[in-house]
Write a protein that holds these residues in place. Structure first.
Motif, PDB file in Angstrom:
ATOM      1  N   SER A   1       0.839  -1.197   0.000  1.00 46.57           N
ATOM      2  CA  SER A   1       0.000   0.000   0.000  1.00 46.57           C
ATOM      3  C   SER A   1       0.875   1.249   0.000  1.00 46.57           C
ATOM      4  O   SER A   1       1.933   1.274   0.651  1.00 46.57           O
TER       5      SER A   1
ATOM      6  N   ASP B   1       0.305   3.968   1.480  1.00 46.68           N
ATOM      7  CA  ASP B   1       0.340   4.530   2.840  1.00 46.68           C
ATOM      8  C   ASP B   1       1.488   3.925   3.641  1.00 46.68           C
ATOM      9  O   ASP B   1       2.189   4.633   4.369  1.00 46.68           O
ATOM     10  N   ARG B   2       1.679   2.615   3.512  1.00 44.97           N
ATOM     11  CA  ARG B   2       2.773   1.949   4.225  1.00 44.97           C
ATOM     12  C   ARG B   2       4.115   2.447   3.728  1.00 44.97           C
ATOM     13  O   ARG B   2       5.030   2.712   4.528  1.00 44.97           O
TER      14      ARG B   2
ATOM     15  N   GLY C   1       4.692   5.333   2.377  1.00 40.12           N
ATOM     16  CA  GLY C   1       4.808   6.704   2.873  1.00 40.12           C
ATOM     17  C   GLY C   1       5.273   6.744   4.316  1.00 40.12           C
ATOM     18  O   GLY C   1       6.082   7.607   4.696  1.00 40.12           O
ATOM     19  N   GLU C   2       4.777   5.804   5.131  1.00 38.39           N
ATOM     20  CA  GLU C   2       5.207   5.738   6.529  1.00 38.39           C
ATOM     21  C   GLU C   2       6.701   5.441   6.628  1.00 38.39           C
ATOM     22  O   GLU C   2       7.418   6.033   7.443  1.00 38.39           O
TER      23      GLU C   2
ATOM     24  N   CYS D   1       6.957  12.882   2.072  1.00 39.42           N
ATOM     25  CA  CYS D   1       6.509  11.978   1.013  1.00 39.42           C
ATOM     26  C   CYS D   1       5.087  12.318   0.591  1.00 39.42           C
ATOM     27  O   CYS D   1       4.205  12.507   1.440  1.00 39.42           O
TER      28      CYS D   1
ATOM     29  N   VAL E   1       1.821  10.859  -0.946  1.00 43.79           N
ATOM     30  CA  VAL E   1       1.212   9.537  -1.103  1.00 43.79           C
ATOM     31  C   VAL E   1       0.155   9.593  -2.202  1.00 43.79           C
ATOM     32  O   VAL E   1      -0.769  10.412  -2.144  1.00 43.79           O
TER      33      VAL E   1
ATOM     34  N   ASP F   1      -2.666   7.527  -4.610  1.00 41.16           N
ATOM     35  CA  ASP F   1      -3.542   6.353  -4.621  1.00 41.16           C
ATOM     36  C   ASP F   1      -3.526   5.607  -5.951  1.00 41.16           C
ATOM     37  O   ASP F   1      -4.086   4.513  -6.055  1.00 41.16           O
TER      38      ASP F   1
END
Length: 408
Positions: free
Chosen positions: A351, A353-354, A356-357, A366, A368, A370
């Motif tokens: 994902s 989001d992961r 980006g983390e 970063c 992010v 979709d």
């Protein structure tokens, strides 16, 4: 229903098809990284020498037909209709058990090569070596093992030792094996396996020494694919042809190396058509830490040569890859970069989001995204002098399609 283990199903399938793989001479290439580049370098040198060459590689970048090609002065991919027809034939051959997707690809490629009758076939493994569907060639001219690293650990094992043993599975009795690896532990495994098989072991880790015979008076190299790792791949390809016994001149080798190219490997999409003020647009299918490390080195040299100071790195990868280490290498090894995480249109994709983390944990901002389309839209920002897309061959392929459509 019969039950098949290892390569039994593939061998049964080929026997039912009349063993098409027995009809051609093969140079067999395995490795964690570099095997695709090495394969096209070998094929390019053979083509330059006047031979007709079948080329089987994977995965594909944009079209599955890229996997099966004939090089004879022009590079012709198998037609989609031909591929579909051959796959259907393969699927309907064994009634006891359904073959895997890669077994179908490989058997279809064998059938097509038998029809095309090339002088030689350059055959790249898909995953591993010992149990790979391509490991059904009983007597190749030479076997080649490029870089060995930690990848596909769920299938091949979680240590370099286990993975090296799997790659060494392509080594055949009395067939010379060329090894690129500088890793002594890996080299010892390959050398030991070669000794057990009565196969000559050829160490191709000294690229400078192998390529010195092609050096021009001004010190130039015939290798045009970017990055120090590509010089090692070129040396491996040269050593493989030397070991194969195929007649080919140094001149043909040098010209072949200069022409060799593999889309999606540090490919500058607008290298020959870049408009004023437009950022460089680079895609690279680096999909594991070793490949990312090679990319960082190659890109650092490129950015220095072009005086690039502001780069956007667009990154997306698969869940089963070491994304933590890949992000560490990208954020720690590159300078003057901004980062974007993107989704990849593939079932195994991590994902955004992961990702980006992970980038945030490395202390970098970063964006992010979709979708890949959203990430591609960032490339129009005039703040960037270069766009670098990496992390997955699937991401590279999708970005390539978007760029080609937009640019033309």
């Amino acid at each position: 229903m019969a039950s098949f283990d290892g390569l039994d199903r593939m061998k049964a399938l080929l026997a039912a098809l009349g063993n098409p793989e027995a009809a051609f001479k093969v140079l067999h290439i395995a490795g964690t990284n570099g095997k695709g580049s090495t394969a096209v370098m070998v094929a390019s040198m053979l083509e330059e020498a006047g031979y007709r060459v079948g080329v089987y590689t994977s995965p594909h970048l944009e079209s599955e037909c890229e996997r099966v090609q004939l090089w004879d002065g022009e590079h012709r991919m198998i037609d989609q209709s031909e591929l579909d027809g051959l796959r259907e034939k393969v699927k309907n051959t064994l009634h006891s058990e359904e073959p895997t997707v890669f077994e179908v690809y490989t058997a279809a490629a064998y059938l097509w090569f038998k029809e095309q009758a090339p002088d030689y076939v350059v055959l790249e493994t898909g995953l591993g070596g010992r149990l790979d569907s391509t490991n059904t060639i009983s007597k190749p001219l030479v076997t080649v093992i490029t870089q060995v690293g930690l990848d596909h650990t769920a299938e091949l094992g979680n240590t370099i030792f286990k993975i090296a043993r799997e790659k060494a599975g392509i080594i055949k009795d009395g067939v010379p094996v060329v090894s690129q690896t500088p890793d002594l532990s890996v080299k010892n495994i390959l050398r030991m396996t070669a000794s057990e098989k009565g196969a000559e072991f050829i160490d191709a880790s000294d690229a400078d020494q192998i390529l010195s015979r092609f050096r021009s008076k001004d010190g130039g190299s015939p290798v045009t694919m970017r990055g120090e790792h590509q010089r090692h791949n070129a040396a491996t390809a040269v050593a493989a042809l030397d070991a194969s016994g195929i007649e080919i001149s140094d001149e043909a080798m040098a010209i072949g190396l200069s022409k060799a190219n593999l889309p999606g490997r540090f490919e500058i999409l607008n290298e020959d058509s870049r408009r004023e003020g437009e950022p460089w647009f680079i895609i690279d299918g680096a999909h594991n830490p070793d490949a990312i490390e090679a990319l960082v080195s190659a890109y650092t040299a490129f950015a220095r040569s072009k005086k690039i100071k502001r780069t956007l790195v667009i990154f997306g990868c698969m869940k089963d890859k070491n994304s933590v280490r890949m992000v560490q290498l990208l954020t720690g090894g590159l300078r003057g970069c901004s980062y974007a995480a993107t989704a990849v249109s593939y079932a195994r994709a991590e994902s955004p989001d992961r990702i980006g983390e992970l980038i945030a944990e490395a202390g970098r901002d970063c964006i992010v995204c979709d979708s890949i389309e959203e990430a591609y839209g960032l490339a129009s920002d005039p703040a960037y002098e270069c766009i670098l897309v990496t992390g997955s061959i699937y991401l590279a392929g999708e970005m390539r399609r978007l760029f080609t459509y937009d640019y033309h």
